[in-house]
Design an enzyme around this catalytic site. Structure first.
Site, PDB file in Angstrom:
ATOM      1  CE  LYS A  25      -2.781   0.783   3.721  1.00 12.70           C
ATOM      2  NZ  LYS A  25      -2.512   2.128   4.274  1.00 12.70           N
ATOM      3  CB  SER A  26       3.749   2.358   2.066  1.00 13.70           C
ATOM      4  OG  SER A  26       3.113   2.345   3.304  1.00 13.70           O
ATOM      5  NE  ARG A  30       6.171   6.726   0.853  1.00 13.80           N
ATOM      6  CZ  ARG A  30       5.225   6.509   1.780  1.00 13.80           C
ATOM      7  NH1 ARG A  30       4.184   5.725   1.514  1.00 13.80           N
ATOM      8  NH2 ARG A  30       5.309   7.080   2.975  1.00 13.80           N
ATOM      9  N   GLY A  98      -5.111   7.981   5.343  1.00  9.88           N
ATOM     10  CA  GLY A  98      -4.248   8.979   5.972  1.00  9.88           C
ATOM     11  C   GLY A  98      -3.045   9.287   5.099  1.00  9.88           C
ATOM     12  CB  SER A 171       5.003   9.958  11.500  1.00  8.44           C
ATOM     13  OG  SER A 171       4.124  10.099  10.403  1.00  8.44           O
ATOM     14  CG  ASP A 319       0.428   0.103   9.325  1.00  9.30           C
ATOM     15  OD1 ASP A 319       0.070   0.967  10.142  1.00  9.30           O
ATOM     16  OD2 ASP A 319       0.824   0.383   8.176  1.00  9.30           O
ATOM     17  CE  LYS A 346      -0.386   4.224  12.843  1.00 12.46           C
ATOM     18  NZ  LYS A 346       0.307   4.977  11.795  1.00 12.46           N
ATOM     19  NE  ARG A 392      -2.744  -2.027   8.266  1.00 14.69           N
ATOM     20  CZ  ARG A 392      -2.421  -2.380   7.015  1.00 14.69           C
ATOM     21  NH1 ARG A 392      -2.551  -3.633   6.626  1.00 14.69           N
ATOM     22  NH2 ARG A 392      -1.979  -1.491   6.150  1.00 14.69           N
TER      23      ARG A 392
HETATM   24  C1  S3P Z   1       2.325   4.921   6.090  1.00 17.69           C
HETATM   25  C2  S3P Z   1       2.939   5.224   7.281  1.00 17.69           C
HETATM   26  C3  S3P Z   1       2.473   4.743   8.586  1.00 17.69           C
HETATM   27  C4  S3P Z   1       1.441   3.627   8.463  1.00 17.69           C
HETATM   28  C5  S3P Z   1       0.447   3.865   7.367  1.00 17.69           C
HETATM   29  C6  S3P Z   1       1.128   4.059   6.030  1.00 17.69           C
HETATM   30  C7  S3P Z   1       2.904   5.464   4.847  1.00 17.69           C
HETATM   31  O1  S3P Z   1       1.902   5.831   9.287  1.00 17.69           O
HETATM   32  O2  S3P Z   1       0.776   3.437   9.682  1.00 17.69           O
HETATM   33  O3  S3P Z   1      -0.440   2.760   7.268  1.00 17.69           O
HETATM   34  O4  S3P Z   1       2.586   4.937   3.765  1.00 17.69           O
HETATM   35  O5  S3P Z   1       3.709   6.407   4.936  1.00 17.69           O
HETATM   36  P1  S3P Z   1       2.835   6.809  10.135  1.00 17.69           P
HETATM   37  O6  S3P Z   1       3.992   7.098   9.324  1.00 17.69           O
HETATM   38  O7  S3P Z   1       2.035   8.054  10.400  1.00 17.69           O
HETATM   39  O8  S3P Z   1       3.146   6.055  11.407  1.00 17.69           O
END
Ligand code: S3P
Length: 433
Positions: A25-26, A30, A98, A171, A319, A346, A392
């Protein structure tokens, strides 16, 4: 998310099989972002088509980026460069994501137009000061509810000045928002963090040829950068694999091979934690793909023991705590999780959600201000639990149900689409009753 979908699950005898989990996902967020900000064509394969990443895709389409969808995980982005985005005609809806909201805020703060970001009922409750403050130090004009801390966020974009920012939380969303603003800003922008959070932004910027500097405690970018389109392959998501790692460990007589999983050290805390608990997890066929380490993971049922988890391990597994709590319930002794107050902000308050759900099924989990104290019971009863609208939590309860003595009903499971389309089918595919 409007659809609810209640599901009833039964325990199973063993788990066997070879599976591919969906794209990370991350990295998918990006990939869409950097491909959109680069000039020219980027072909992305293995993209997660979960609701969160679709929100990012829709956001860039609303900003005028042309994207061809080829099939359900492959698409071609025709980036227009940093100066190619257009003012959106409407509010941008980030859904439950988020990452979309916080990283887009970094991008949009430096763009010469007005934009508004909103999200679902859960995202609109989450804290945004953490990005509004550092971006504000760069001169960004971001306005929101609750003293600029909650979405909707209205952004009056414009040119920014570089900063040196020390974040009090580890973060990746904060770090990335600052770097995304910094890469569009003349000069050197530096961000420091107390522990290393996931570094996909840094790796992908380098993959796009940007001279980004990482050092212990932070990262630095010199803007404005220029990027040309590049092809990207997204590995499987270790945060999705985590559910099957725990399932393979706690269900007796099980063996699972999870193919093509991203094992970036800033994300692989789950492997370290489960191994420390006594779990048998082997990394096979280790390789590198577009700047990210990837491997196949072989997991076999194991007798687990409770451990203490805190410090630098926390951001590396941030996560995974809902499903780690399920592993802890089936481990001998106590598992203590500390330094994890972030879990309270979260998709839902994951400390309260996990403890109340496990306790409802006869587990022993005590919420702490910054973590949880879980006593292994080796057993859970059937019953009814809620997902709290959190993907989750829903999937963690599904994994717990593999070992309960009676049926478990989970309310509101449609939220699994956020990060893991196909989760239920995959779970069915490996169960042997
Ligand atoms: C993420 C960073 C994490 C994670 C989120 C995805 C990201 O949050 O919990 O599910 O893709 O950068 P934080 O960086 O705020 O802890």
């Amino acid at each position: 998310m409007e659809k609810q979908e209640k599901r009833t699950l039964t325990g199973c005898a063993r788990l066997r099989g070879e599976i591919n989990v969906p794209g990370d996902k991350s990295i998918s967020h990006r990939a869409l972002m950097f491909a959109s900000l680069a000039r020219g064509r980027s072909q992305i394969s293995g993209l997660l088509q979960g609701e969160d990443c679709l929100a990012t895709l829709r956001a860039f389409r609303a900003l005028g980026v042309h994207v061809d969808t080829q099939d359900h995980t492959r698409l071609c982005v025709h980036g227009a460069g940093l100066a190619g985005l257009k003012e959106p005609a409407d509010v941008i809806d980030c859904g439950n994501s988020g990452t979309t909201m916080r990283l887009m805020s970094g991008i949009l703060s430096a763009q010469p137009f007005f934009s508004v970001l909103t999200g679902d009922q859960y995202l609109r409750k989450r804290p945004m000061k953490r990005i509004v403050e550092p971006l504000g130090k760069m001169g960004a004009r971001i306005f929101g509810r609750d003293g600029n801390n909650r979405a909707p966020l209205a952004i009056v974009g414009g040119s920014l000045t570089p900063v040196k920012y020390s974040s009090v939380i580890a973060s990746a969303q904060v770090k990335s928002a600052v770097l995304l603003a910094g890469m569009q800003t003349e000069g050197v922008t530096t961000v420091y963090e107390p522990h290393l959070s996931r570094d996909h932004t840094e790796r992908m910027l380098r993959y796009f040829g940007v001279a980004l500097e990482s050092f212990s405690g932070g990262a630095q970018v010199t803007g404005p950068v220029e990027m040309d389109g590049r092809d990207l392959v997204v590995p499987g998501d270790i945060s999705s694999a985590a559910f099957f790692l725990v399932a393979g460990l706690i269900v007796p007589d099980s063996e699972l091979l999870l193919k093509n999983v991203g094992v970036n050290p800033t994300r692989s805390g789950i492997i370290d934690i489960l191994r420390q608990m006594g779990g048998s997890i082997e990394l096979l066929n280790e390789r590198e793909q577009c700047g990210e380490p990837v491997a196949d993971l072989l997991v076999k049922s194991s007798q687990l023991s409770g451990i203490d988890i805190g410090g630098e391990l926390v951001p590396r597994a941030i996560d995974e705590f809902p499903v780690i709590s399920v592993a802890a319930t089936f481990a001998a002794g106590v598992t203590q999780i500390s330094d994890a107050a972030e879990l309270r902000v979260k998709e839902t308050d994951r400390i309260e959600a996990v403890c109340s759900s496990l306790n409802k099924l006869g587990g022993r989990a005590e919420p702490l201000a910054d973590g949880m104290h879980i006593t292994g019971t080796g057993h859970l009863n059937g019953g009814s639990v809620s997902s709290f609208g959190d993907h989750r939590i829903a999937m963690s309860m599904a994994i717990a149900s593999l070992r309960t003595s009676a049926d478990v009903t989970i309310e509101d499971t449609a939220c699994t689409e956020t990060s893991f389309p196909g989760f239920w089918a995959l779970l069915n595919h490996i169960r042997q009753d």
